[in-house]
Design a protein around this motif. Structure first.
Motif, PDB file in Angstrom:
ATOM      1  N   ALA A 151      23.005  -3.554  -0.626  1.00  0.00           N
ATOM      2  CA  ALA A 151      21.804  -2.967   0.590  1.00  0.00           C
ATOM      3  C   ALA A 151      21.426  -1.411   0.505  1.00  0.00           C
ATOM      4  N   LEU A 152      22.070  -0.633  -0.122  1.00  0.00           N
ATOM      5  CA  LEU A 152      21.857   0.703  -0.429  1.00  0.00           C
ATOM      6  C   LEU A 152      20.777   0.841  -1.640  1.00  0.00           C
ATOM      7  N   ALA A 153      21.049   0.229  -2.615  1.00  0.00           N
ATOM      8  CA  ALA A 153      20.124   0.229  -3.724  1.00  0.00           C
ATOM      9  C   ALA A 153      18.767  -0.486  -3.539  1.00  0.00           C
ATOM     10  N   VAL A 154      18.861  -1.506  -2.861  1.00  0.00           N
ATOM     11  CA  VAL A 154      17.446  -2.181  -2.244  1.00  0.00           C
ATOM     12  C   VAL A 154      16.555  -1.265  -1.270  1.00  0.00           C
ATOM     13  N   CYS A 155      17.098  -0.770  -0.538  1.00  0.00           N
ATOM     14  CA  CYS A 155      16.466   0.416   0.502  1.00  0.00           C
ATOM     15  C   CYS A 155      15.694   1.489  -0.333  1.00  0.00           C
ATOM     16  N   ILE A 156      16.673   2.021  -1.260  1.00  0.00           N
ATOM     17  CA  ILE A 156      15.986   3.041  -2.217  1.00  0.00           C
ATOM     18  C   ILE A 156      14.903   2.692  -3.136  1.00  0.00           C
ATOM     19  N   LEU A 157      15.086   1.400  -3.530  1.00  0.00           N
ATOM     20  CA  LEU A 157      14.063   0.850  -4.309  1.00  0.00           C
ATOM     21  C   LEU A 157      12.665   0.557  -3.549  1.00  0.00           C
ATOM     22  N   ASP A 158      12.916   0.009  -2.327  1.00  0.00           N
ATOM     23  CA  ASP A 158      11.659  -0.255  -1.304  1.00  0.00           C
ATOM     24  C   ASP A 158      11.154   0.971  -0.948  1.00  0.00           C
ATOM     25  N   THR A 159      11.764   2.378  -0.872  1.00  0.00           N
ATOM     26  CA  THR A 159      11.156   3.243  -0.471  1.00  0.00           C
ATOM     27  C   THR A 159      10.267   3.992  -1.695  1.00  0.00           C
ATOM     28  N   VAL A 160      10.986   3.772  -2.901  1.00  0.00           N
ATOM     29  CA  VAL A 160      10.352   4.305  -4.114  1.00  0.00           C
ATOM     30  C   VAL A 160       8.959   3.520  -4.427  1.00  0.00           C
ATOM     31  N   ALA A 161       8.867   2.189  -4.172  1.00  0.00           N
ATOM     32  CA  ALA A 161       7.900   1.306  -4.465  1.00  0.00           C
ATOM     33  C   ALA A 161       6.746   1.815  -3.388  1.00  0.00           C
ATOM     34  N   SER A 162       6.973   2.004  -2.125  1.00  0.00           N
ATOM     35  CA  SER A 162       6.222   2.293  -1.243  1.00  0.00           C
ATOM     36  C   SER A 162       5.437   3.892  -1.561  1.00  0.00           C
ATOM     37  N   LEU A 163       6.196   4.607  -1.918  1.00  0.00           N
ATOM     38  CA  LEU A 163       5.662   5.750  -2.414  1.00  0.00           C
ATOM     39  C   LEU A 163       4.912   5.838  -3.583  1.00  0.00           C
ATOM     40  N   MET A 164       5.343   5.093  -4.504  1.00  0.00           N
ATOM     41  CA  MET A 164       4.251   5.021  -5.611  1.00  0.00           C
ATOM     42  C   MET A 164       3.084   4.460  -5.255  1.00  0.00           C
ATOM     43  N   ALA A 165       3.203   3.384  -4.404  1.00  0.00           N
ATOM     44  CA  ALA A 165       1.756   2.711  -3.918  1.00  0.00           C
ATOM     45  C   ALA A 165       0.979   3.968  -3.352  1.00  0.00           C
ATOM     46  N   CYS A 166       1.589   4.687  -2.303  1.00  0.00           N
ATOM     47  CA  CYS A 166       0.914   5.676  -1.603  1.00  0.00           C
ATOM     48  C   CYS A 166       0.263   6.796  -2.532  1.00  0.00           C
TER      49      CYS A 166
END
Length: 641
Positions: A340-355
């Motif tokens: 759960a912790l790893a997926v939340c971090i990866l999700d945030t990273v992907a969103s920021l990379m897209a932004c």
């Protein structure tokens, strides 16, 4: 002669923990990170949006993410049956989650189909040795406002609105020299100053609106009031998309789990490349400043907080039943906390990379146009499909990168579609287990029905329908479900029971901070955002024009249809139990029983069920012994005194 009923098919499970983790990454890191996050961030002031987003992510999103995954794993059930057994009053929450998934599926697949369309036209350009079709203002779909910023001399093309090739004006960005092409003859003039009084649109944006969506066609501009007919190329792409989803789900998680080895990892490679290329463009710094510098006035706007909450829950897929369903296919003792912790971090990273990729391009376009970043694009649902193609044509080997990028979008969307359809099917099969042997038929039937429900979103004005469904079906109703879920799990079932269940299941001791978030911060913060959003609601608008009253009414009808099962189920349960009570039976124990765990709540395996009862007995004894010891120490202290 007696008839022996066929055995009930066993429930599916993940092949291994790696497939579960990658499927979870594919579910959480979806097309919403690339499509929805940047446009919501752009529409809500860039940096001003990131502050409430991260606050809500850490105080609400992550606690709910871990809770839903663990609850699904604890009882091995889909959302509908889980909430029916969790507490008798909360069964409507599972139904609301399923209904919200139905609404989201009506438009989400269309976004995935856009990527199929772009892939096909890119491959066609490769075969015919042509430039990318959106890289120049083609008179077949461009109008006077079309602006081509991709050519090496930074020139823009203005074509007449009739689409004739009799005249084209090119205006150089590097100098004030203009050329007028009349019947293929060039007339250079320094004395003529060409002025375009309307808002200029980049060619990728016009290509998306006029060619892909066909919002403007033959002099007609379609709106929410006038949707027009079906855009058949998009309808074919939607059909292809649902066909692939159906084939991927035909055997459930056994087949879907194999797909994610590619679909969950490819996006990070593509997003990283686009982010690096965007950061090297002239003007990218301006985009980064806009992205990371808060507009403080936006922080007191409740719309920013509501959109941040919706995007947070939408992005990590909480409150829609997908996490519960994915967790239910896990072995009972799986250590889900780290996942759960790893997926939340990866999700945030992907969103920021897209932004970062999108805002770098917006900063580049802002420098070229000489206008503020907030005026470069309309924003809205089509931002990613208007800005990313602009970035792709600036990369070396643009055709290759275009194919890879839209393949990435497709893979992101497919993963999320798997996760949205599974809760519906899982809830059905948990309620009617014998239907699992007909899973292929049910999957085909559901996918065919969803294809038909998707058709209004591929009309000429379909983008307005998507906006309406996303705002109400995937926005406001999501907050209501999140509030109801928090009250049911953290208050009716209880944080102490929840922590004890997770301790037994995976030897995970919930921290004091996590318990405080579960019991107080998460439900209170979500409820406050929901209440303020309802009190300050304004009808959605397109290009600054509010939707008509009937569209706003239709949106609220969708909200009520989604969340109505929550109070209806609770009221009917209370009335039914009161009608069955004995004449002198007190009401308070009845209400307490309805708000506590149901008789069937617990692990699915009978052996684990017995182990749980022994664990609870030992835990109760330990608590009693500890209490007795403390009391004894207190008595000794009083005696000495």
């Amino acid at each position: 002669m007696s008839i022996i009923a066929p055995p009930t098919p066993a429930r599916a499970n993940w092949a291994n923990g790696r497939e579960f983790f990658l499927s979870l990454v594919g579910l959480a890191v979806g097309i919403g990170n690339v499509w929805r996050f940047p446009y919501v961030c752009y529409n809500n002031g860039g940096g001003a949006f990131l502050i409430p987003y991260f606050i809500i992510l850490f105080l609400c999103g992550k606690p709910l993410f871990f809770m839903e995954l663990s609850l699904g794993q604890y009882c091995s059930l889909g959302p509908w049956t889980l909430f029916r057994r969790l507490t008798p009053l909360s069964g409507g929450i599972g139904i609301a989650m399923i209904l919200m998934n139905v609404i989201v599926l009506c438009y989400y697949n269309v976004l995935v189909s856009y990527s199929i369309y772009y892939m096909m036209v890119t491959l066609r350009a490769v075969v015919l040795h042509e430039p990318l079709p959106w890289s120049w203002c083609d008179p077949q779909w461009a109008n006077n406002d079309c602006f081509d910023r991709s050519s090496s001399n930074e020139s823009s093309a203005m074509v007449n609105s009739t689409g004739e090739k009799s005249w084209i004006m090119l205006s150089s960005m590097a100098s004030n020299v203009s050329w007028l092409f009349v019947n293929e003859s060039a007339i250079s003039t320094d004395s003529v100053h060409w002025v375009n009084t309307s808002r200029q649109q980049p060619s990728p944006e016009q290509y998306f609106e006029n060619q892909v969506l066909q919002i403007r066609l033959n002099g007609t501009e379609y709106t929410i009031d006038h949707l027009g007919g079906i855009v058949w190329p998009l309808a074919v792409c939607v059909l292809a998309c649902w066909t692939m989803v159906c084939l991927g789900l035909i055997k459930g998680v056994e087949s879907a789990g194999k797909v994610v080895y590619v679909t969950a990892t490819l996006p990070y490679v593509i997003l990283f490349a686009l982010m690096i290329r965007g950061a090297t463009l002239d003007g990218a710094k301006g985009g980064m400043i806009f992205l990371f510098t808060p507009q403080w006035s936006k922080l007191i706007d409740i719309t920013t907080w509501r959109n941040a909450a919706s995007q947070c829950f939408y992005g990590i897929s909480v409150t829609n039943g997908s996490l519960i369903t994915f967790g239910s296919y896990n072995p009972f003792r799986h250590k889900v906390a780290k996942d759960a912790l790893a997926v939340c971090i990866l999700d945030t990273v992907a969103s920021l990379m897209a932004c970062v990729g999108i805002f770098a391009v917006l900063g580049h376009l802002s420098l070229q146009l000489g206008v503020p970043i907030e005026s470069v694009s309309k924003g809205g649902q089509g931002l990613a499909f208007a800005v990313y193609p602009e970035a792709l044509q600036l990369l070396p080997a643009p055709h290759l990168w275009a194919v890879l990028f839209f393949l990435m979008l497709f893979s992101l969307g497919i993963d999320s579609l798997f996760g949205s359809v599974e809760p519906i099917l899982t809830s059905l099969f948990d309620q009617f287990p014998r239907q699992r042997q007909h899973k292929a038929k049910w999957t085909i039937g559901f996918c065919a029905a969803f294809f038909l429900l998707t058709l209004p979103c591929v009309t000429h004005g379909g983008l307005y329908v998507i906006d309406l469904l996303d705002t109400y079906g995937g926005g406001i109703s999501l907050l209501i479900i999140a509030t109801s879920e928090s009250l049911a799990v953290f208050w009716m079932y209880g944080v102490d029971r929840l922590a004890q269940d997770f301790l037994f299941m995976m030897a995970y001791k919930s921290s004091v901070i996590l318990k405080i978030c579960w019991k107080y911060i998460t439900p209170i913060l979500i409820a406050c955002i929901l209440l303020a959003s309802l009190l300050t609601h304004q009808p959605i608008s397109a290009s600054g024009k509010p939707y008509p009253a009937w569209a706003d009414g239709l949106g609220w009808t969708l909200v009520f249809a989604i969340v109505l099962p929550i109070p209806t189920w609770a009221i009917c349960t209370v009335v039914h139990r009161l009608l069955l009570r004995h004449h002198k039976e007190p009401i308070k124990p009845i209400v307490d029983g309805l708000m506590g765990p149901g008789a069937k709540w617990g692990p699915a395996d009978d052996v684990v069920w017995q182990e749980r009862e022994q664990f609870r007995l030992v835990d109760a004894c330990d608590r009693q012994l500890k209490k007795s010891t403390e009391t004894s120490k207190c008595d000794d202290g009083v005696g000495k005194f």
